[in-house]
Design a protein around this motif. Structure first.
Motif, PDB file in Angstrom:
ATOM      1  N   UNK A  67       0.835  -1.195   0.000  1.00 42.87           N
ATOM      2  CA  UNK A  67       0.000   0.000   0.000  1.00 42.87           C
ATOM      3  C   UNK A  67       0.870   1.245   0.000  1.00 42.87           C
ATOM      4  N   UNK A  68       0.517   2.210  -0.831  1.00 48.79           N
ATOM      5  CA  UNK A  68       1.238   3.471  -0.893  1.00 48.79           C
ATOM      6  C   UNK A  68       0.388   4.619  -0.393  1.00 48.79           C
ATOM      7  N   UNK A  69       1.071   5.760  -0.154  1.00 47.94           N
ATOM      8  CA  UNK A  69       0.392   6.989   0.247  1.00 47.94           C
ATOM      9  C   UNK A  69       0.568   8.018  -0.859  1.00 47.94           C
ATOM     10  N   UNK A  70      -0.549   8.576  -1.320  1.00 51.98           N
ATOM     11  CA  UNK A  70      -0.530   9.524  -2.426  1.00 51.98           C
ATOM     12  C   UNK A  70      -0.949  10.894  -1.903  1.00 51.98           C
ATOM     13  N   UNK A  71       0.016  11.815  -1.884  1.00 53.25           N
ATOM     14  CA  UNK A  71      -0.240  13.176  -1.418  1.00 53.25           C
ATOM     15  C   UNK A  71      -0.780  13.986  -2.600  1.00 53.25           C
ATOM     16  N   UNK A  72      -2.091  14.193  -2.582  1.00 55.06           N
ATOM     17  CA  UNK A  72      -2.776  14.808  -3.716  1.00 55.06           C
ATOM     18  C   UNK A  72      -2.799  16.331  -3.608  1.00 55.06           C
ATOM     19  N   UNK A  92      -8.136  -0.676  -2.437  1.00 54.89           N
ATOM     20  CA  UNK A  92      -7.025  -1.626  -2.299  1.00 54.89           C
ATOM     21  C   UNK A  92      -6.110  -1.287  -1.130  1.00 54.89           C
ATOM     22  N   UNK A  93      -6.513  -0.289  -0.338  1.00 56.30           N
ATOM     23  CA  UNK A  93      -5.728   0.038   0.851  1.00 56.30           C
ATOM     24  C   UNK A  93      -4.768   1.189   0.695  1.00 56.30           C
ATOM     25  N   UNK A  94      -4.743   1.819  -0.471  1.00 58.49           N
ATOM     26  CA  UNK A  94      -3.868   2.972  -0.657  1.00 58.49           C
ATOM     27  C   UNK A  94      -4.453   4.195   0.056  1.00 58.49           C
ATOM     28  N   UNK A  95      -3.562   5.066   0.497  1.00 57.80           N
ATOM     29  CA  UNK A  95      -3.970   6.250   1.260  1.00 57.80           C
ATOM     30  C   UNK A  95      -3.960   7.492   0.371  1.00 57.80           C
ATOM     31  N   UNK A  96      -5.031   8.282   0.462  1.00 60.80           N
ATOM     32  CA  UNK A  96      -5.064   9.605  -0.155  1.00 60.80           C
ATOM     33  C   UNK A  96      -4.793  10.629   0.944  1.00 60.80           C
TER      34      UNK A  96
END
Length: 278
Positions: A67-72, A92-96
């Motif tokens: 799982x990744x973290x996406x800094x939007x 899928x468990x990725x973080x926004x």
């Protein structure tokens, strides 16, 4: 002369063993622990909401079950044009996570930089703190509309956490669980500030160099947070091959490494720091 019977020897050995185990347990209780006895934590973060994150990064992470973290950045064209895809990856468990609306940065830092690409209205030193807070809260609302979540983390744009010389990292703690800064892999978790979390910029790094950063965290028993921008081509780029090489190493060493989102890892760090009274 003192005589030692087998029974006395066995008792002494048992008592010694118990004392050793008790000491080990006491030391462990006074040291930070990672889940499942892992050696270190690894966080994969990606900035600015770029199309390559959806096209290259997410499929690769899903392939390796990480799982990744996406800094939007809220004003990103990718967020505007592909909002449903950004919403879908959270399944899928990725973080926004929050990277402001307009990506304001300090245009000039004397002796360090002069970013000509920063428009005057997005020069962080021209912001007021209330203006910044309005932008952060609005970005949080946008993210909530995408994923329905209320816990949120933040990454400082251009790793700037001051406005006109005033540090605002303490003043955003009521709306964020943690915030990502930029500094070397920490020597211990005691020195980690969850609101200035250390991270390593990945621009132009090879797979071997990325893996070397993980090994530093393993040696220290701490955490490595990777800061990616473009992957597979673009500005501040990391090659897709280097990114894959890193993920392959993480998979091969998954018994020793806890790979999770920025939110989950920083929550654990804060919990351990609180448990240990740091």
């Amino acid at each position: 002369m003192v005589r030692f019977t087998k029974k006395k020897i066995a008792t002494a050995v048992l008592m010694t063993t118990c004392m050793i185990l008790s000491s080990i347990f006491t030391i462990a209780q006074k040291s930070p622990q990672w889940p499942e006895g892992k050696q270190a934590a690894v966080v994969l973060t990606y900035d600015d909401a770029i199309d390559c994150h959806l096209d290259i990064v997410v499929p690769m992470l899903d392939e390796f079950s990480f799982n990744g973290t996406f800094f939007l950045t809220g004003s990103s064209q990718s967020v505007a044009n592909r909002s449903e895809e950004w919403r879908a990856i959270t399944g899928n468990g990725h973080e926004l996570a929050n990277h402001t609306l307009f990506h304001p940065c300090r245009k000039v830092i004397p002796g360090e930089r002069n970013f000509d690409w920063i428009r005057p209205e997005y020069d962080l030193d021209s912001y007021s703190f209330p203006q910044l807070m309005n932008e952060l809260n609005t970005a949080n609302s946008l993210l909530h509309a995408l994923d329905g979540k209320t816990e949120r983390t933040f990454a400082y744009t251009c790793v700037d956490h001051t406005i006109q010389g005033v540090d605002f990292s303490d003043s955003i703690q009521h709306i964020f669980v943690a915030a990502r800064g930029l500094s070397p892999v920490p020597a211990s978790l005691k020195e980690v500030d969850p609101y200035l979390m250390p991270s390593t910029s990945c621009s132009d790094l090879s797979g071997e160099q990325l893996i070397a950063e993980v090994k530093k965290a393993q040696t220290n028993g701490t955490v490595i947070t990777f800061l990616f921008h473009s992957v597979g081509g673009g500005y501040l780029n990391t090659s897709a091959e280097a990114h894959r090489e890193l993920l392959e190493y993480l998979q091969q060493n998954q018994d020793d490494l806890w790979v999770d989102t920025f939110l989950n890892v920083t929550k654990h760090i804060k919990s351990e720091q609180e448990r240990l009274g740091w």
